[in-house]
Design a protein around this motif. Structure first.
Motif, short mmCIF file in Angstrom:
data_model
loop_
_atom_site.label_atom_id
_atom_site.label_comp_id
_atom_site.label_asym_id
_atom_site.label_seq_id
_atom_site.Cartn_x
_atom_site.Cartn_y
_atom_site.Cartn_z
N ILE A 6 74.80 31.55 -1.31
CA ILE A 6 73.40 31.44 -1.67
C ILE A 6 72.68 30.92 -0.74
CG2 ILE A 6 71.43 31.66 -3.35
CD1 ILE A 6 73.40 32.31 -5.65
N THR A 7 72.18 31.44 0.34
CA THR A 7 71.16 30.89 1.32
C THR A 7 69.76 30.59 0.87
OG1 THR A 7 70.63 32.93 2.32
CG2 THR A 7 72.63 31.67 3.31
N LYS A 8 69.10 29.90 1.65
CA LYS A 8 67.65 29.64 1.29
C LYS A 8 66.78 31.13 1.45
CE LYS A 8 64.03 26.82 3.35
NZ LYS A 8 63.68 26.05 4.46
N SER A 9 67.36 32.03 2.29
CA SER A 9 66.58 33.39 2.15
C SER A 9 67.19 34.23 1.09
CB SER A 9 67.02 34.19 3.47
OG SER A 9 66.51 33.59 4.61
N ILE A 10 68.20 34.01 0.60
CA ILE A 10 68.74 34.88 -0.60
C ILE A 10 67.99 34.61 -1.67
CG2 ILE A 10 70.91 35.32 -1.94
CD1 ILE A 10 72.59 35.68 0.45
N HIS A 11 68.03 33.21 -1.73
CA HIS A 11 67.04 32.35 -3.08
C HIS A 11 65.84 33.00 -3.07
CE1 HIS A 11 67.17 29.10 -5.98
NE2 HIS A 11 65.85 29.41 -5.57
N ALA A 12 64.99 32.90 -1.86
CA ALA A 12 63.82 33.27 -1.88
C ALA A 12 63.52 34.80 -2.29
CB ALA A 12 63.25 32.90 -0.43
N TYR A 13 64.30 35.77 -1.43
CA TYR A 13 63.90 37.01 -1.57
C TYR A 13 64.44 37.87 -2.94
CZ TYR A 13 62.14 37.38 3.03
OH TYR A 13 61.46 37.24 4.21
N LEU A 14 65.86 37.30 -3.16
CA LEU A 14 66.50 37.85 -4.52
C LEU A 14 66.67 37.28 -5.68
CD1 LEU A 14 69.52 39.43 -2.32
CD2 LEU A 14 67.46 40.54 -3.00
N ILE A 15 66.13 35.98 -5.64
CA ILE A 15 66.43 35.04 -6.86
C ILE A 15 64.86 34.78 -7.57
CG2 ILE A 15 67.17 33.00 -8.01
CD1 ILE A 15 69.68 33.38 -6.23
#
Length: 151
Positions: A6-15
């Motif tokens: 869970i990268t910063k981008s995944i966290h931002a967009y999907l979480i």
């Protein structure tokens, strides 16, 4: 194989935003509150706070970007701890308790075990490349002394 995906981008967009909306809507859909009104409204309040936190965080979906991402993760972890303690402190039972315990597990796993470490802005390897490039430039620009001028 690493579990830290869970990268910063995944966290931002999907979480961030989807979870905030779920925290606001789920208590009404699941009819939480059998243990008392706190069981329903705690999730709603945390959901609204999560929307604000996401909007203020320095990541791809942040609108104002004044909160560092590392602090955002620590706030998320604190919420996970609150979700572990709330059912005990407020004497939630049944679905009310399980809702918060499942959320706590998801939040703590997402922000700790599955969280990919953030790459620093200036990595050591990047500094080494620049420094070694400088050495190469200075080495190639050395002036060789002509034999007639040597002592």
């Amino acid at each position: 194989m690493s579990f830290r995906f869970i990268t910063k981008s995944i966290h931002a967009y999907l979480i961030d935003y989807p979870v905030a909306i779920v925290l606001i809507a789920a208590p009404f859909v699941l009819k939480l509150g059998q243990s008392g009104p706190v069981a329903m409204w705690l999730s709603v309040v945390v959901g609204v706070a999560a929307l604000l936190l996401a909007a203020l965080t320095d990541h791809p979906t942040g609108l104002v970007r004044i909160i560092p991402y590392w602090l955002h993760l620590w706030v998320d972890r604190a919420v996970g701890v609150v979700f572990v303690i709330a059912p005990i402190a407020f004497r939630f039972f049944g679905l009310d308790a399980w809702y918060y315990w499942v959320l706590a597990a998801a939040v703590l796993l997402t922000t700790s075990v599955f969280n990919a470490p953030e790459e620093p802005v200036a990595t050591l390897s990047g500094l080494e490349r620049r420094h070694s490039g400088l050495k190469a430039a200075t080495a190639s620009s050395r002036v060789e002394t002509l034999p007639m001028f040597r002592p």
